[in-house]
Scaffold this motif. Sequence first.
Motif, short mmCIF file in Angstrom:
data_model
loop_
_atom_site.label_atom_id
_atom_site.label_comp_id
_atom_site.label_asym_id
_atom_site.label_seq_id
_atom_site.Cartn_x
_atom_site.Cartn_y
_atom_site.Cartn_z
N PRO A 31 0.80 -1.24 0.00
CA PRO A 31 0.00 0.00 0.00
C PRO A 31 0.82 1.28 0.00
O PRO A 31 0.32 2.34 -0.39
N GLU A 32 2.10 1.19 0.40
CA GLU A 32 2.91 2.41 0.47
C GLU A 32 3.36 2.89 -0.91
O GLU A 32 3.90 4.00 -1.05
N TYR A 48 10.08 -14.33 1.09
CA TYR A 48 10.48 -13.16 0.32
C TYR A 48 9.61 -13.01 -0.93
O TYR A 48 9.23 -14.01 -1.55
N LEU A 49 9.34 -11.76 -1.27
CA LEU A 49 8.55 -11.45 -2.45
C LEU A 49 9.36 -10.50 -3.33
O LEU A 49 9.73 -9.41 -2.90
N ILE A 50 9.64 -10.94 -4.56
CA ILE A 50 10.32 -10.09 -5.53
C ILE A 50 9.25 -9.46 -6.41
O ILE A 50 8.46 -10.17 -7.04
N TRP A 51 9.19 -8.15 -6.42
CA TRP A 51 8.09 -7.50 -7.14
C TRP A 51 8.57 -6.24 -7.88
O TRP A 51 9.62 -5.69 -7.59
N ASP A 93 3.85 -13.91 7.74
CA ASP A 93 2.51 -14.53 7.73
C ASP A 93 1.95 -14.70 6.33
O ASP A 93 0.84 -15.21 6.17
N LEU A 94 2.68 -14.26 5.30
CA LEU A 94 2.30 -14.35 3.88
C LEU A 94 1.12 -13.46 3.52
O LEU A 94 0.63 -13.51 2.39
N LEU A 95 0.67 -12.64 4.44
CA LEU A 95 -0.43 -11.73 4.16
C LEU A 95 0.00 -10.26 4.19
O LEU A 95 -0.51 -9.45 3.43
N SER A 96 0.94 -9.92 5.05
CA SER A 96 1.45 -8.56 5.13
C SER A 96 2.93 -8.57 4.74
O SER A 96 3.68 -9.48 5.12
N TYR A 97 3.35 -7.52 4.02
CA TYR A 97 4.69 -7.47 3.44
C TYR A 97 5.34 -6.12 3.72
O TYR A 97 4.69 -5.07 3.69
N ARG A 98 6.64 -6.17 3.96
CA ARG A 98 7.43 -4.97 4.17
C ARG A 98 8.56 -4.95 3.15
O ARG A 98 9.32 -5.92 3.03
#
Length: 395
Positions: free
Chosen positions: A187-188, A208-211, A223-228
């Motif tokens: 969202p940021e 980890y999420l590569i985006w 938790d696989l729902l919130s990401y920083r």
Amino acid sequence: TQSTWDKDMLNLIILIWVLLNVGYCAQYKVTAQRVNKERPLCGLKEGKSIYSCNYNPAFADLRKDGKKVAEGLFVRSQNITKPPYDVGKSVVTLVESSPPNKFFEDLDDIKLNKIDESTVVFEAEGREENYGVEDPRVVYREKDETYYMFYTAAEQKKDEVVARLALATTKTPKIKNSWVRHGPIIPEFKWSKSGALLLRDDMGGPHYLIWGDDNLRLAFSYDLLSYRTFPTIYLKTRKDHFDSELVESGPPPLRLSDGNYLFIYNSARKGFPSPRPNYDLQYNAGWIIIDGREPQRILQRCEEPLLSPVLKWEKGEDPLGLVPNVVFIEAAKPLGNDKFLVFYGAADTVIGAAVITVEIPKQSKQQHLSLIHISEPTRPLYISYAVFCLKKKKN
């Protein structure tokens, strides 16, 4: 004396650095070979879909009661509303291997069921998706028997389209109303797309999420729902290479036999005029090798494209493509022995397939160093403090 001690410590630090990095001097080799006799897998022209455009698929095993029963592709499908380039909203369809129990075994003749209304499993819902749902990337997590789908929620505002990386989950992917939306997960950022998830249940997290779709960023989650998202860029464009205009995530990172990961990314460069007005991009696939212990570290990056549009249906010449000169990989199936079957969108119109082969260097770090890394493996920092214990490798 103090100066002698300092010199000895410096030599020790240099020795440790050399030992830890000796494996990185050896180079991985990654190649691609088209399969299915260089034909598209599915499309309107092939009689395999009712939609004009079927592309950018994600791969997943399909399970029932915990048992694999089929293999499937989650496909971005949409219709051309005004030829040649105006299109309607995208939906996500799920098409299975045909017959289901064959699991894409015959690479010379890969068969899929037909894409029609009955295969739609996810479609636009609400204001944030009023322009469609696009480009799914799917991961199945055995721990909770759940499918995690990262997709683009496209919103048409008054004078612009805004893309947001969103997440939906389900245990029954073929049932449309079973998907639970978790909304935009970055969202940021006003604009976010293309999320490839690296599950780390075997390491106790984080995941980890590569985006991204200009430069690539790295985010982490427990938790696989919130990401920083980390503050620095993970993978940048290169002015003097095939990935000079943008880089964008491919399928989730692929585990190699030495413990490291192959990550395939998509990219674009200018200078390729096409029939589409004001469009001169060419999309190519590239790759990096990611450290298996510390995914924040990139061990190697390719110098040349892994896959480029060269066939007529990849360049959008036959059939006429929605977006010319595109190959775009989002789906990968492990075949064993460091080989992977990938599915890619071509000219944003049809789907192709290729086999990726990775040759691992003999001096690969994780195979040939006996190393105990005592640190905080779940600490999401670029720099971690560690104690290294090096032991002589037994023959």
